[in-house]
Design a protein around this motif. Structure first.
Motif, PDB file in Angstrom:
ATOM      1  N   GLN A   1     -32.275  44.821  49.474  1.00  0.00           N
ATOM      2  CA  GLN A   1     -33.410  45.548  49.019  1.00  0.00           C
ATOM      3  C   GLN A   1     -33.726  46.492  50.030  1.00  0.00           C
ATOM      4  OE1 GLN A   1     -34.324  44.880  45.896  1.00  0.00           O
ATOM      5  NE2 GLN A   1     -34.584  42.856  45.741  1.00  0.00           N
ATOM      6  N   ASN A   2     -33.035  46.699  51.330  1.00  0.00           N
ATOM      7  CA  ASN A   2     -33.772  47.485  52.315  1.00  0.00           C
ATOM      8  C   ASN A   2     -32.387  48.376  52.817  1.00  0.00           C
ATOM      9  OD1 ASN A   2     -35.644  48.294  53.877  1.00  0.00           O
ATOM     10  ND2 ASN A   2     -35.129  46.936  55.427  1.00  0.00           N
ATOM     11  N   PHE A   3     -31.770  48.738  52.090  1.00  0.00           N
ATOM     12  CA  PHE A   3     -30.357  49.455  52.601  1.00  0.00           C
ATOM     13  C   PHE A   3     -30.936  50.800  52.746  1.00  0.00           C
ATOM     14  CE2 PHE A   3     -26.060  51.522  51.617  1.00  0.00           C
ATOM     15  CZ  PHE A   3     -25.614  51.050  52.933  1.00  0.00           C
ATOM     16  N   LEU A   4     -30.817  51.121  54.345  1.00  0.00           N
ATOM     17  CA  LEU A   4     -31.017  52.436  54.907  1.00  0.00           C
ATOM     18  C   LEU A   4     -30.125  52.571  56.204  1.00  0.00           C
ATOM     19  CD1 LEU A   4     -34.422  54.471  54.774  1.00  0.00           C
ATOM     20  CD2 LEU A   4     -32.609  54.741  56.669  1.00  0.00           C
ATOM     21  N   PRO A   5     -29.039  53.169  55.889  1.00  0.00           N
ATOM     22  CA  PRO A   5     -28.220  53.046  56.935  1.00  0.00           C
ATOM     23  C   PRO A   5     -28.173  54.383  57.933  1.00  0.00           C
ATOM     24  CG  PRO A   5     -26.732  53.657  55.227  1.00  0.00           C
ATOM     25  CD  PRO A   5     -28.213  53.257  54.778  1.00  0.00           C
ATOM     26  N   VAL A   6     -27.649  54.646  59.149  1.00  0.00           N
ATOM     27  CA  VAL A   6     -27.617  56.039  59.925  1.00  0.00           C
ATOM     28  C   VAL A   6     -26.296  56.368  59.360  1.00  0.00           C
ATOM     29  CG1 VAL A   6     -26.908  54.697  62.017  1.00  0.00           C
ATOM     30  CG2 VAL A   6     -27.754  57.153  62.057  1.00  0.00           C
ATOM     31  N   ILE A   7     -26.095  57.814  59.082  1.00  0.00           N
ATOM     32  CA  ILE A   7     -24.754  57.950  58.543  1.00  0.00           C
ATOM     33  C   ILE A   7     -23.901  59.018  59.349  1.00  0.00           C
ATOM     34  CG2 ILE A   7     -25.470  57.584  56.120  1.00  0.00           C
ATOM     35  CD1 ILE A   7     -26.087  60.431  55.660  1.00  0.00           C
ATOM     36  N   ASP A   8     -24.417  59.317  60.650  1.00  0.00           N
ATOM     37  CA  ASP A   8     -23.860  60.296  61.430  1.00  0.00           C
ATOM     38  C   ASP A   8     -23.006  59.734  62.602  1.00  0.00           C
ATOM     39  OD1 ASP A   8     -26.055  59.514  62.595  1.00  0.00           O
ATOM     40  OD2 ASP A   8     -26.369  61.681  63.585  1.00  0.00           O
TER      41      ASP A   8
ATOM     42  N   VAL B   1     -44.585  48.426  59.857  1.00  0.00           N
ATOM     43  CA  VAL B   1     -43.419  48.276  60.582  1.00  0.00           C
ATOM     44  C   VAL B   1     -42.183  48.931  59.998  1.00  0.00           C
ATOM     45  CG1 VAL B   1     -41.969  47.271  62.261  1.00  0.00           C
ATOM     46  CG2 VAL B   1     -44.400  46.744  62.263  1.00  0.00           C
ATOM     47  N   ALA B   2     -41.296  49.625  60.617  1.00  0.00           N
ATOM     48  CA  ALA B   2     -40.086  50.076  59.886  1.00  0.00           C
ATOM     49  C   ALA B   2     -38.879  50.148  60.895  1.00  0.00           C
ATOM     50  CB  ALA B   2     -40.150  51.587  59.166  1.00  0.00           C
ATOM     51  N   GLY B   3     -37.802  50.086  60.244  1.00  0.00           N
ATOM     52  CA  GLY B   3     -36.533  50.152  61.304  1.00  0.00           C
ATOM     53  C   GLY B   3     -35.302  49.476  60.381  1.00  0.00           C
ATOM     54  N   THR B   4     -34.028  50.095  60.685  1.00  0.00           N
ATOM     55  CA  THR B   4     -32.991  49.364  59.986  1.00  0.00           C
ATOM     56  C   THR B   4     -31.740  49.138  61.006  1.00  0.00           C
ATOM     57  OG1 THR B   4     -32.032  51.336  59.128  1.00  0.00           O
ATOM     58  CG2 THR B   4     -33.412  50.044  57.782  1.00  0.00           C
ATOM     59  N   MET B   5     -31.094  50.167  61.147  1.00  0.00           N
ATOM     60  CA  MET B   5     -29.871  50.049  62.306  1.00  0.00           C
ATOM     61  C   MET B   5     -29.703  51.188  63.070  1.00  0.00           C
ATOM     62  SD  MET B   5     -26.497  51.031  59.711  1.00  0.00           S
ATOM     63  CE  MET B   5     -26.958  49.776  58.699  1.00  0.00           C
ATOM     64  N   ALA B   6     -29.007  51.013  64.166  1.00  0.00           N
ATOM     65  CA  ALA B   6     -28.533  51.950  65.207  1.00  0.00           C
ATOM     66  C   ALA B   6     -26.840  52.160  65.140  1.00  0.00           C
ATOM     67  CB  ALA B   6     -29.042  51.260  66.583  1.00  0.00           C
ATOM     68  N   HIS B   7     -26.469  53.204  65.948  1.00  0.00           N
ATOM     69  CA  HIS B   7     -25.090  53.605  65.928  1.00  0.00           C
ATOM     70  C   HIS B   7     -24.267  52.693  66.336  1.00  0.00           C
ATOM     71  CE1 HIS B   7     -27.253  57.644  65.932  1.00  0.00           C
ATOM     72  NE2 HIS B   7     -26.224  57.951  64.947  1.00  0.00           N
ATOM     73  N   SER B   8     -24.916  51.797  67.400  1.00  0.00           N
ATOM     74  CA  SER B   8     -24.087  50.613  67.931  1.00  0.00           C
ATOM     75  C   SER B   8     -23.829  49.584  66.956  1.00  0.00           C
ATOM     76  CB  SER B   8     -24.968  49.915  68.976  1.00  0.00           C
ATOM     77  OG  SER B   8     -26.241  49.432  68.480  1.00  0.00           O
ATOM     78  N   TYR B   9     -24.532  49.294  65.872  1.00  0.00           N
ATOM     79  CA  TYR B   9     -24.414  48.356  64.725  1.00  0.00           C
ATOM     80  C   TYR B   9     -22.978  48.907  63.889  1.00  0.00           C
ATOM     81  CZ  TYR B   9     -24.398  45.367  60.722  1.00  0.00           C
ATOM     82  OH  TYR B   9     -24.296  44.580  59.525  1.00  0.00           O
ATOM     83  N   VAL B  10     -23.003  50.309  63.872  1.00  0.00           N
ATOM     84  CA  VAL B  10     -22.142  50.838  62.902  1.00  0.00           C
ATOM     85  C   VAL B  10     -20.804  50.877  63.743  1.00  0.00           C
ATOM     86  CG1 VAL B  10     -21.181  52.945  61.867  1.00  0.00           C
ATOM     87  CG2 VAL B  10     -23.685  52.419  61.642  1.00  0.00           C
ATOM     88  N   THR B  11     -20.820  51.423  65.015  1.00  0.00           N
ATOM     89  CA  THR B  11     -19.352  51.475  65.766  1.00  0.00           C
ATOM     90  C   THR B  11     -18.996  49.974  66.167  1.00  0.00           C
ATOM     91  OG1 THR B  11     -20.910  51.608  67.845  1.00  0.00           O
ATOM     92  CG2 THR B  11     -20.274  53.654  66.581  1.00  0.00           C
TER      93      THR B  11
END
Length: 554
Positions: free
Chosen positions: A288-295, A214-224
């Motif tokens: 240890q699991n930092f992979l953000p959405v950057i757009d 299973v994989a996943g980190t964050m959505a745009h909603s978290y950023v905004t």
């Protein structure tokens, strides 16, 4: 990424009972079963076959999937008192009460299932499963078995096509749960896309039930959701090197951000503070699991710079960031720009961890865009696919059918005005003929009583849908595709996990000649009838024609 659980039978069997109870079928199965019971034909031995008429997506092959679910369904098939009372309420009032007593005692102890192994490459019009048993029981199983095989095989085949389009190097993430046709569609998609070649899923329940990574980190909603660095809490992080003194990671990151902007010519005035706050907050929670959405805003002016600053701060504290996700725009061009920046940072700041950062691309990916991605220069390591994978946009159904082929030991055949809808009578065996190079070239369907074909020995057969033309072939190898997997109420063949079936899929696809695996205009694979089976079909067709005027003649 979460650790996968084992694909255990207990939660799977519980899941099948909940998802596919005996009432999950069409009403006419019960009306036919009652008519059989009334005429005392319900115990007659009968045989049905499950097959499909055309390979999906205009392709040259299909993957057979859903067998494990079918076996678990058969093992738990029985009606409860509540089931029977509901049937009593919807069937006509004149229905004999004895029929409901009959239903209450039904199970699959008299059923035998012979099947192609799950995960095998299969082709149109060859029988995938043979279901034998008392007529009323095997009739009642029809809709449920079709439901379990149709979508599983379709989405598994779709996943295999995405894998072929992507090539072997790139990792594939299935992320279609929110776009799936309901919870069961999403769960089934996660399992069988993994079987078909996807490496990861975003579906947590699928990880629990099937052992899929299973994989996943964050959505745009978290950023905004962030607007200021004041929202980051805690504002410190303990270094991984063992120093117990917490480090002010906000100050550390600000220092790195200035250096990154200086290196890349970025403007601090264009940096989105809320985005930086979101990245910092997430990095503190998951260093240890930092992979953000950057757009969420601008990749070049803000997202990439913020990522590099936070990632460099993590590296200084001994952690290893994972990478970034791109979810809009020209993924290929952006991935090249991102990789260039990673290499600059690695070289300029002497941080080797930046050499292994991954780039994930997600943006309404289709099979066509996946293939085009492979043709363009890019640096994308992982592709996430959702809507077009799980909904099988290009073809919503495989069209499997379940047809009667024998009753009381006598062959039965549907003779249709549409030749493509005619069936092939009798109990059968299926053999895969392989050439000297190890590639399958023909699947032979013969009567079960016939001797199997032999390697190195010439045989004559009749390719399906080819106007009765006979061909002679000499196989270098012969493999029987049928195995008995269920009898006397028991599963008689080991149940394969998702991981084991996935290996079978890759092995089966690897042997298939590339001309049959082409995504566009593949060569057709030959499925043929043995001489004896072809002769039986011809005789039944002639007999049907001669008997058609029976009523008029008498």
């Amino acid at each position: 990424m979460a650790a996968p659980s084992s694909d255990t039978c207990e939660p799977m069997e519980r899941s099948i009972r909940e998802r596919v109870p005996p009432l999950l079928t069409d009403l006419y199965q019960f009306t036919m079963a009652y008519a059989y019971w009334r005429t005392r034909r319900h115990q007659e031995p009968a045989v049905f076959e499950l097959f499909f008429r055309d390979n999906p997506f205009g392709g040259g092959f299909t993957l057979f999937a859903g067998l494990r679910d079918c076996l678990l369904f058969l093992r738990t098939f029985r009606f409860t008192d509540e089931d029977v009372e509901f049937l009593r309420s919807i069937l006509p009032p004149a229905t004999d009460p004895g029929f409901f007593q009959f239903l209450r005692g039904l199970d699959c102890s008299g059923v035998t299932l012979r099947s192609v192994p799950e995960g095998t490459v299969v082709f149109a019009r060859e029988p995938l499963m043979e279901v034998a048993g008392p007529l009323a029981v095997v009739q009642l199983l029809e809709t449920s078995l079709l439901c379990l095989v149709n979508y599983a095989s379709l989405v598994c085949s779709n996943a295999a096509r995405f894998r072929l389009a992507a090539g072997p190097r790139r990792k594939l993430l299935e992320m279609g749960l929110r776009r799936a046709q309901g919870p069961d569609g999403g769960l089934t998609a996660s399992r069988y896309t993994h079987v078909g070649g996807f490496d990861l899923t975003s579906n947590v329940q699928a990880g629990f039930l099937f052992g899929i990574p299973v994989a996943g980190t964050m959505a745009h909603s978290y950023v905004t959701s962030f607007t200021s660095l004041e929202e980051v809490w805690p504002q410190t992080l303990v270094a991984l090197n063992g120093d117990p003194e917490p480090v002010d990671i906000i100050s550390l990151t600000k220092g790195w951000l200035s250096r990154v902007c200086e290196l890349l010519g970025g403007e601090l005035g264009k940096i989105r503070e809320g985005e930086l706050a979101a990245f910092l907050s997430y990095a503190i929670a998951y260093p240890q699991n930092f992979l953000p959405v950057i757009d969420s805003y601008s990749v070049g002016c803000s997202g990439l710079l913020n990522f590099c600053a936070v990632a460099l701060a993590l590296c200084e504290l001994g952690y290893r960031p994972i990478g970034v996700r791109l979810d809009s725009g020209d993924l290929c061009r952006q991935s090249l720009d991102v990789r260039r920046v990673f290499r600059l940072c690695s070289e300029h700041f002497s941080v080797s961890a930046f050499d292994s950062l991954i780039i994930v691309g997600t943006n309404n990916i289709t099979e066509q865009s996946m293939a085009e991605l492979n043709k363009k220069e890019n640096e994308i390591d992982v592709v996430g696919v959702g809507t077009h994978l799980v909904t099988c946009t290009r073809q919503p159904s495989l069209g499997c059918v379940y047809k009667l082929v024998e009753v009381r030991g006598k062959p039965r055949m549907k003779i249709s005005e549409d030749p493509e809808k005619s069936t092939v009578p009798g109990r059968k065996s299926v053999y895969r003929l392989v050439d000297a190079e190890g590639h399958p070239f023909l699947d032979l369907v013969s009567l079960a009583v016939e001797s199997p074909p032999e390697a190195g020995v010439s045989l004559s057969c009749y390719p399906l849908m080819c106007d009765d033309s006979c061909v002679s072939v000499i196989p270098a190898q012969v493999t029987c595709l049928r195995q008995e997997v269920f009898t006397k109420g028991q599963v008689t063949h080991p149940l394969s996990s998702a991981a084991e079936t996935r290996v079978k899929v890759q092995s089966s696809l690897q042997t298939l000649h590339p001309r049959h695996k082409r995504l566009q205009e593949p060569d057709s694979y030959t499925v043929a009838l043995s001489e004896k089976l072809h002769h039986l079909v011809t005789e039944i067709q002639k007999g049907s024609s001669s008997n058609s005027n029976f009523l008029l003649a008498n």
